[in-house]
Scaffold this active site. Structure first.
Site, short mmCIF file in Angstrom:
data_model
loop_
_atom_site.label_atom_id
_atom_site.label_comp_id
_atom_site.label_asym_id
_atom_site.label_seq_id
_atom_site.Cartn_x
_atom_site.Cartn_y
_atom_site.Cartn_z
N SER A 145 0.87 -1.18 0.00
CA SER A 145 0.00 0.00 0.00
C SER A 145 0.89 1.22 0.00
O SER A 145 1.95 1.21 0.64
CB SER A 145 -0.86 0.01 1.26
OG SER A 145 -1.40 1.31 1.48
N TYR A 158 -1.45 -1.18 10.27
CA TYR A 158 -1.64 -1.49 8.85
C TYR A 158 -0.45 -1.01 8.03
O TYR A 158 0.10 -1.75 7.20
CB TYR A 158 -2.95 -0.85 8.36
CG TYR A 158 -3.21 -0.99 6.89
CD1 TYR A 158 -3.76 -2.17 6.38
CD2 TYR A 158 -2.92 0.04 6.00
CE1 TYR A 158 -4.02 -2.30 5.01
CE2 TYR A 158 -3.17 -0.09 4.64
CZ TYR A 158 -3.72 -1.25 4.16
OH TYR A 158 -3.96 -1.38 2.81
N1 LIG Z 1 -8.63 -0.21 -1.41
C1 LIG Z 1 -7.55 0.53 -1.14
O1 LIG Z 1 -7.61 1.75 -1.05
C2 LIG Z 1 -6.22 -0.14 -0.98
C3 LIG Z 1 -5.07 0.67 -1.10
C4 LIG Z 1 -3.83 0.08 -0.95
C5 LIG Z 1 -3.72 -1.27 -0.70
N2 LIG Z 1 -4.86 -2.02 -0.58
C6 LIG Z 1 -4.68 -3.44 -0.34
O2 LIG Z 1 -5.40 -4.14 -1.32
C7 LIG Z 1 -5.83 -5.40 -0.80
C8 LIG Z 1 -7.32 -5.54 -0.98
O3 LIG Z 1 -7.97 -4.57 -0.20
P1 LIG Z 1 -9.43 -4.02 -0.49
O4 LIG Z 1 -9.36 -2.56 -0.44
O5 LIG Z 1 -10.02 -4.68 -1.67
O6 LIG Z 1 -10.18 -4.41 0.88
P2 LIG Z 1 -11.10 -5.66 1.26
O7 LIG Z 1 -11.23 -5.65 2.73
O8 LIG Z 1 -12.33 -5.60 0.44
O9 LIG Z 1 -10.25 -6.88 0.75
C9 LIG Z 1 -9.48 -7.72 1.56
C10 LIG Z 1 -9.89 -9.14 1.28
O10 LIG Z 1 -9.09 -9.99 2.12
C11 LIG Z 1 -9.96 -10.87 2.78
N3 LIG Z 1 -9.42 -11.28 4.08
C12 LIG Z 1 -9.33 -10.52 5.21
N4 LIG Z 1 -8.87 -11.24 6.22
C13 LIG Z 1 -8.64 -12.49 5.72
C14 LIG Z 1 -8.16 -13.69 6.30
N5 LIG Z 1 -7.85 -13.79 7.60
N6 LIG Z 1 -8.02 -14.78 5.50
C15 LIG Z 1 -8.37 -14.71 4.19
N7 LIG Z 1 -8.85 -13.61 3.60
C16 LIG Z 1 -8.98 -12.51 4.36
C17 LIG Z 1 -11.27 -10.12 2.95
O11 LIG Z 1 -12.35 -11.00 3.19
C18 LIG Z 1 -11.37 -9.37 1.64
O12 LIG Z 1 -12.02 -10.10 0.64
C19 LIG Z 1 -5.38 -5.42 0.65
O13 LIG Z 1 -4.11 -6.04 0.74
C20 LIG Z 1 -5.23 -3.95 0.98
O14 LIG Z 1 -4.36 -3.74 2.04
C21 LIG Z 1 -6.09 -1.48 -0.72
#
Ligand SMILES: NC(=O)c1ccc[n+]([C@@H]2O[C@H](COP(=O)([O-])OP(=O)(O)OC[C@H]3O[C@@H](n4cnc5c(N)ncnc54)[C@H](O)[C@@H]3O)[C@@H](O)[C@H]2O)c1
Length: 251
Positions: A145, A158
């Site tokens: 991230s 985080y």
């Molecule tokens: N959306 C953003 O702004 C953003 C920005 C930078 C990085 N990210 C990263 O992108 C990735 C996806 O994030 P997102 O924004 O789609 O959020 P999200 O919460 O929708 O996605 C995370 C996914 O991981 C799953 N998850 C959580 N805990 C888990 C566990 N213990 N075992 C298995 N699966 C698990 C959740 O059920 C979910 O489907 C993450 O790594 C997040 O840190 C997101």
């Protein structure tokens, strides 16, 4: 991107929703069989079904990154289908982890974030390596991230977990290079998904006004970089971090 990943079998964790679901759809559209994994069994099954309806080759497995036995069980089941060509380490505890300063942060939440995001990513990668090592030019893409680059406040566990993902990527690249496995990371900026609807409006504004390419970021804006890093185009790229954030912060 049709055909870029034809014939490949690629695991995407956290694929039930958000960025992971978008990566899974893009990987399938590029011609690969996608192995979708998530802890959210119902959402996973809905997302897998909707991709199948669109003609995608999809396998799905529930997995809990906090539970080593669950990771082993999922990868034993994945191994029954043979080798894999790629792994996208996207699953993370990314919601409900912010809003407190380092002075207020709760030890249990800190531990939980590290358990899922850092230890879970390591254990999933460890379980995947024997399957990746069976294919030439296999790829791991770790989802970090850009908060780890600019030090977003009120989100420290985080941010620290994503800093660890960047460091682990470099270490994994050196350890797995001799087996021909490339390991890279992406650092998305704040992206509009279900989970980020809860992020305060000021944080969205900060990103949208602070980007070189002003405006909101959507999952589609990130898919291409993931496809590139999984593809033969990136066969000589490893240990790298690619921020995908419209130029909010530079690496
Ligand atoms: N959306 C953003 O702004 C953003 C920005 C930078 C990085 N990210 C990263 O992108 C990735 C996806 O994030 P997102 O924004 O789609 O959020 P999200 O919460 O929708 O996605 C995370 C996914 O991981 C799953 N998850 C959580 N805990 C888990 C566990 N213990 N075992 C298995 N699966 C698990 C959740 O059920 C979910 O489907 C993450 O790594 C997040 O840190 C997101």
């Amino acid at each position: 991107m049709n055909g870029l990943l034809t014939g490949k079998r690629i695991v995407v964790t956290g694929a039930a929703r958000g960025l992971g679901r978008s990566f899974a759809a893009a990987v399938a559209e590029a011609g690969a069989t996608v192995v979708m994994c998530d802890i959210l069994a119902d959402a996973l099954s809905d997302s897998a079904a909707s991709l199948r309806e669109q003609g995608a080759q999809v396998e799905s497995h529930t997995i809990d990154l906090a539970d080593p036995a669950s990771i082993s069980a999922a990868f034993n089941a994945i191994a029954e289908g043979g080798a894999i060509d790629g792994l996208v380490n996207n699953a993370a505890l990314a919601t409900g982890v912010g809003g407190k300063t380092m002075m207020e942060y709760d030890i249990d939440l800190w531990d939980r974030v590290m358990q899922v995001n850092v230890r879970g990513t390591w254990l999933v990668s460890q379980a995947a390596v024997p399957l990746l090592a069976q294919t030439p030019h296999a790829k791991i893409v770790n989802v970090a991230s850009d908060t780890a680059l600019w030090g977003a406040p009120r989100l420290m566990a985080y941010v620290a977990s994503k800093g660890a993902i960047i460091s682990m990527t470099r270490s994994m690249a050196r350890e797995l290079g001799p087996q021909g496995i490339c390991v890279n990371a992406i650092a998305p900026g704040l992206t509009r998904v279900e989970a980020t609807e809860y992020v305060p409006a000021e944080r969205h504004q900060l990103y949208e006004q602070g980007r070189a390419l002003a405006g909101a970021q959507h999952p589609d804006d990130v898919n291409g970089t993931v496809l590139y890093l999984l593809s033969p185009l990136a066969n000589f790229v490893t240990g790298q971090l690619l921020p995908v954030n419209g130029g909010f912060v530079f690496n």
